[in-house]
Scaffold this motif. Structure first.
Motif, PDB file in Angstrom:
ATOM      1  N   MET A 101       0.880  -1.156   0.000  1.00 57.70           N
ATOM      2  CA  MET A 101       0.000   0.000   0.000  1.00 57.70           C
ATOM      3  C   MET A 101       0.921   1.210   0.000  1.00 57.70           C
ATOM      4  SD  MET A 101      -2.915   1.275   2.635  1.00 57.70           S
ATOM      5  CE  MET A 101      -4.056   0.054   2.018  1.00 57.70           C
ATOM      6  N   ILE A 102       0.832   2.024  -1.048  1.00 53.12           N
ATOM      7  CA  ILE A 102       1.739   3.163  -1.205  1.00 53.12           C
ATOM      8  C   ILE A 102       0.911   4.442  -1.281  1.00 53.12           C
ATOM      9  CG2 ILE A 102       3.580   4.181  -2.582  1.00 53.12           C
ATOM     10  CD1 ILE A 102       4.141   1.377  -3.718  1.00 53.12           C
ATOM     11  N   VAL A 103       1.080   5.307  -0.268  1.00 52.30           N
ATOM     12  CA  VAL A 103       0.434   6.620  -0.290  1.00 52.30           C
ATOM     13  C   VAL A 103       1.458   7.615  -0.806  1.00 52.30           C
ATOM     14  CG1 VAL A 103      -1.320   6.176   1.463  1.00 52.30           C
ATOM     15  CG2 VAL A 103       0.929   6.949   2.178  1.00 52.30           C
ATOM     16  N   GLN A 104       0.968   8.558  -1.627  1.00 51.93           N
ATOM     17  CA  GLN A 104       1.881   9.427  -2.347  1.00 51.93           C
ATOM     18  C   GLN A 104       1.412  10.878  -2.320  1.00 51.93           C
ATOM     19  OE1 GLN A 104       2.120   7.261  -6.255  1.00 51.93           O
ATOM     20  NE2 GLN A 104       1.023   5.835  -4.942  1.00 51.93           N
ATOM     21  N   SER A 105       2.379  11.761  -2.383  1.00 49.82           N
ATOM     22  CA  SER A 105       2.094  13.189  -2.446  1.00 49.82           C
ATOM     23  C   SER A 105       2.928  13.799  -3.570  1.00 49.82           C
ATOM     24  CB  SER A 105       2.442  13.858  -1.111  1.00 49.82           C
ATOM     25  OG  SER A 105       2.283  15.252  -1.194  1.00 49.82           O
ATOM     26  N   MET A 106       2.340  14.746  -4.254  1.00 48.66           N
ATOM     27  CA  MET A 106       3.043  15.411  -5.352  1.00 48.66           C
ATOM     28  C   MET A 106       4.049  16.436  -4.829  1.00 48.66           C
ATOM     29  SD  MET A 106       1.660  13.790  -7.734  1.00 48.66           S
ATOM     30  CE  MET A 106       0.685  12.499  -7.001  1.00 48.66           C
ATOM     31  N   VAL A 107       3.955  16.775  -3.561  1.00 48.12           N
ATOM     32  CA  VAL A 107       4.892  17.728  -2.941  1.00 48.12           C
ATOM     33  C   VAL A 107       5.570  17.049  -1.759  1.00 48.12           C
ATOM     34  CG1 VAL A 107       3.585  19.767  -3.662  1.00 48.12           C
ATOM     35  CG2 VAL A 107       3.101  18.721  -1.455  1.00 48.12           C
ATOM     36  N   PRO A 108       6.788  17.460  -1.415  1.00 49.40           N
ATOM     37  CA  PRO A 108       7.466  16.879  -0.257  1.00 49.40           C
ATOM     38  C   PRO A 108       6.639  17.091   1.020  1.00 49.40           C
ATOM     39  CG  PRO A 108       8.985  18.215  -1.541  1.00 49.40           C
ATOM     40  CD  PRO A 108       7.615  18.462  -2.096  1.00 49.40           C
TER      41      PRO A 108
END
Length: 181
Positions: A101-108
């Motif tokens: 399960m990988i949660v991701q953000s476009m910004v740091p």
């Protein structure tokens, strides 16, 4: 916040039911993403394997500045996935990691312990569901079709195909379905 969450199988053929994606917006949904573990950039898979061996979630708060990645590895992750930050929790059945399960953000950004705990709980729910599916598959015998019911229309729009099936009269008896011996 979280821009995207992917659940990726390690072995897409064996664990195809362990997959899915959620995106915060249409724009994020159109960004590139992996369909399985093998589609991920190699620098990321290396870090995921290390995290699995340690039994810990993986956190990349700022992909470009993470000491575990060389500049080329960071660039590959950003270009392949379009993300600058991610956290990954293994989906494991016993000692076997069957997905991530990988949660991701476009910004740091930094990942809160509460967010990782939620991902971990969802991962455990996925494992419970997967175990139930496996148990049901063991209980029911495999089926095989002895004869087709009718030819399936292969041309036209899906609606036209459905209408053709609805108006079709079988040319032979319904298919017999029998347990495999």
């Amino acid at each position: 916040g979280v821009d995207r969450c992917d659940v990726l199988p390690v072995d897409a053929h064996r664990y195809s039911m362990v997959q899915g994606t959620w995106s915060e917006s249409e724009e994020v949904a159109r960004m590139p993403r992996a369909r399985s573990f093998v589609d991920l950039p190699e620098p990321l898979t290396t870090l995921l394997i290390e995290a699995a061996q340690q039994g810990e979630p993986l956190q990349l708060n700022h992909v470009d500045d993470d000491a575990r990645l060389d500049p080329d590895g960071a660039k590959e992750i950003v270009e392949s996935l379009g993300v600058r930050s991610l956290a990954a929790v293994p989906v494991a059945m016993g000692d076997e990691v069957v997905g991530w399960m990988i949660v991701q953000s476009m910004v740091p950004r930094s990942w809160e312990p509460r967010e990782l705990a939620i991902c971990s709980a969802l991962s455990h729910d996925l494992v419970s569901s997967l175990m139930q599916v496996r148990a049901l598959e063991r209980l029911k015998p495999p089926l095989r079709v002895i004869a087709p019911v009718m030819p399936f229309p292969t041309s036209g729009t899906p609606r036209a195909q459905a209408n053709a099936l609805a108006n079709e009269t079988p040319t032979h008896p319904p298919a017999a379905i029998a347990p495999c011996q």
